[in-house]
Scaffold this motif. Structure first.
Motif, PDB file in Angstrom:
ATOM      1  N   VAL A 287       0.840  -1.204   0.000  1.00 63.61           N
ATOM      2  CA  VAL A 287       0.000   0.000   0.000  1.00 63.61           C
ATOM      3  C   VAL A 287       0.872   1.250   0.000  1.00 63.61           C
ATOM      4  O   VAL A 287       0.603   2.219  -0.719  1.00 63.61           O
ATOM      5  N   THR A 288       1.931   1.202   0.775  1.00 59.35           N
ATOM      6  CA  THR A 288       2.798   2.378   0.877  1.00 59.35           C
ATOM      7  C   THR A 288       3.513   2.650  -0.448  1.00 59.35           C
ATOM      8  O   THR A 288       3.606   3.800  -0.885  1.00 59.35           O
ATOM      9  N   VAL A 289       3.992   1.610  -1.086  1.00 57.55           N
ATOM     10  CA  VAL A 289       4.662   1.803  -2.383  1.00 57.55           C
ATOM     11  C   VAL A 289       3.704   2.414  -3.386  1.00 57.55           C
ATOM     12  O   VAL A 289       4.017   3.379  -4.080  1.00 57.55           O
ATOM     13  N   ARG A 290       2.485   1.863  -3.455  1.00 57.84           N
ATOM     14  CA  ARG A 290       1.507   2.404  -4.405  1.00 57.84           C
ATOM     15  C   ARG A 290       1.183   3.852  -4.073  1.00 57.84           C
ATOM     16  O   ARG A 290       1.100   4.721  -4.947  1.00 57.84           O
ATOM     17  N   ALA A 291       1.013   4.136  -2.794  1.00 58.62           N
ATOM     18  CA  ALA A 291       0.677   5.507  -2.403  1.00 58.62           C
ATOM     19  C   ALA A 291       1.807   6.461  -2.765  1.00 58.62           C
ATOM     20  O   ALA A 291       1.576   7.577  -3.241  1.00 58.62           O
ATOM     21  N   ALA A 292       3.023   6.015  -2.562  1.00 59.22           N
ATOM     22  CA  ALA A 292       4.172   6.867  -2.880  1.00 59.22           C
ATOM     23  C   ALA A 292       4.219   7.158  -4.372  1.00 59.22           C
ATOM     24  O   ALA A 292       4.477   8.286  -4.798  1.00 59.22           O
TER      25      ALA A 292
END
Lengths: 198, 198, 198, 198
Positions: C161-166
């Motif tokens: 989720v964090t990678v996608r959000a970044a």
DNA sequence: TATGAATGAGCGTTCATTCAT
DNA sequence: GATGAATGAACGCTCATTCAT
């Protein structure tokens, strides 16, 4: 269902209902758009109709409800004054034809609605049960007359359907004199329902 | 009025007319758009309808004409076999109810058209005179019966309107048995028209 | 689903999709009306959009589908060339940032759609499962890296989720250099995922 | 900017703001019309909203302001208790995730607003500078950590954007446990920012 | 004969906002 | 402070029809 009920709101709703009646009666249900109704009501935008009625279905129900309530009131008085089934049938025919004669456009509008207005899923917008089904009412009258011995044996439903159809057809024949028309129907259906001579 | 009449053209027109009948009967005249008719006919574009029919009015007249011609053919045979006005009235009622029973969707479509279809200026698309007015025909029958002494004195127009209304109402009451319905109507209208017992 | 597939139809659809991308990216999904899209496409009426797409939802899905398909193609080549999870994560970040840098408006449009477009009943128009959920894909990559011993122990879903959000946030920061941004993210997430030094 | 500030006025505004939060969070910014907000607030007319807020933009800013002020208060206490940049980053992540966990709909509403609300000319309604830009705040924190030698060398802006994106993404993943999510983010970003082992 | 493509007008409905108390 | 009433603009969508092969 509707915006708050005040004097002005009620008056506006009535104004719009009247304009809708005229429009539907003259142009037919399918051509009675909000724009045409608004123009006839002398209001500036169709938005005012949407403001007073949730949607077109509610406006249409308001039109039918208003007319049918007045008709029921008018005919009810006459029917309660009649005692025997024969008198009641006579009163039903006469009072209904009189009401039609006095409110021709309102009746035309309701017939248009009953015939044409549908919900999104294709079913009639005005269902028989919403409108205390006149066919059932007449059929009950006929059954009572048969039980009392005034009427001959026949199918009460078929007779009721025929009476309603004859009356509704009268609403479309504005060329004929309503009073004479009513008298003819009285003679017709009294003969059709009375006991056969032995 | 129409494109050249060849076999394929005729077949296409018939196919479109049949799809129009089904669509109008099921969804009502107001919802029977070219798009829906084309889909039911298995046609890719509404253009094909416009190609074969000048406009919607012509398609609608073609539908009504096709159905009414078949009805006239069916009923005509039965009527010519009847000699007296009483027999003719019986034959009219019975054969018409039979036709309705055998072609329910076609009848529903024609009733929809007669009730709803209008020209641009708001008048009915199907005018009585276009369709060799069944009311006039019936009224003539009643006058002949009155002259011959079989029928009592009554307004032939009112009686004719009532008979037509009763029959058309039958078309909408698909819940009732058509044969029994017809017999009831025969009994009803023979009593309504016959000479009163002295 | 759509009108017949021909060369001209395909070209029109593509033209409309491009205009929709520009409109959504610039004005936001909520302001991207058919009228504005039509004006940007240089077509005369919104009717042409309705003609080529069943409804707005289909147009929106076409937009998202076109962009995501191109992105998947672009990134897929890069990902298949990478062998280890670490290389794959690097390739994922770099190729995605590159794609964003080269198609900024298309990405903005898709982000708008993913964030805002809803069906009538209020649920997202673009569901994760329709779009072969990138979070699941990344989580799988992380699990493989953990099993192979390259990555430390962490929650693969949270990391994904964090990678996608970044990455998605990068699409909105058009003020920053995409290449440098990508390199920073690579450094960031390689450190966040690698095994801790003993 | 607003009507006179009295107790009742303040209460009304608060009531409307709460209804707006619920509406935006549930239906999305694009579907949060005055009519729907008024209905949820138990108010009869949208006029009351217009009365208390100059226009929709002011209502939206009031919503965002209320939520962000409360968040700033909550997080501020935690941040002031932390001394080193590492502790501050930890406190920032933990307290923000906690706030999200305790005010999920308020956060959803603000995210909807930040993502979707635009002025008439198409620019974001919530500008970074109006809202004491959290990215700048985080970037400053990172720079201080780099100067103090706790953090490695990286682009503070990219890291700040990524942290904010990771937190905001958490607000949308209501399926995951907020506390565990926060701990994962702490572990992730401490590793991403700390000095590399020599 | 058949068709895909395109069109302007109109539909009911919803929008944020203003008027007038 | 509060409210009902009213408004023009815009929305997505469907209509029968015409253009151009």
């Amino acid at each position: 269902m509707r915006v708050n009920d005040t004097v002005t709101t009620g008056a506006r709703r009535a104004q719009i209902v009247l304009a809708a009646i005229d429009t539907i009666a003259e142009l037919g249900y399918g051509n009675a758009s909000f724009a045409r109704i608004a123009k006839r009501a002398g209001i500036s935008s169709t938005r005012l109709i949407s403001y007073h009625f949730d949607d077109k279905a509610e406006l249409v129900r308001a039109v039918a409800g208003a007319v049918l309530a007045e008709a029921a009131d008018y005919m009810g008085k006459r029917l309660r004054a009649a005692t025997t089934p024969t008198e009641q049938l006579t009163a039903y025919l006469e009072s209904n034809l009189e009401f039609i004669a006095e409110h021709p456009t309102a009746i035309r509008a309701v017939v248009e609605i009953a015939t044409n207005a549908r919900t999104d899923d294709g079913r009639p917008l005005l269902r028989a049960e919403d409108v205390d089904d006149p066919v059932s009412r007449l059929a009950t009258l006929f059954r009572q007359g048969q039980e009392s011995g005034e009427f001959r044996t026949f199918d009460p439903i078929v007779m009721a359907v025929t009476v309603r159809a004859a009356i509704d057809a009268a609403a479309s024949r504005t060329d004929l004199d309503p009073h004479a028309y009513g008298q003819e129907l009285v003679g017709l259906f009294l003969r059709a329902t009375r006991k056969d001579p032995s």
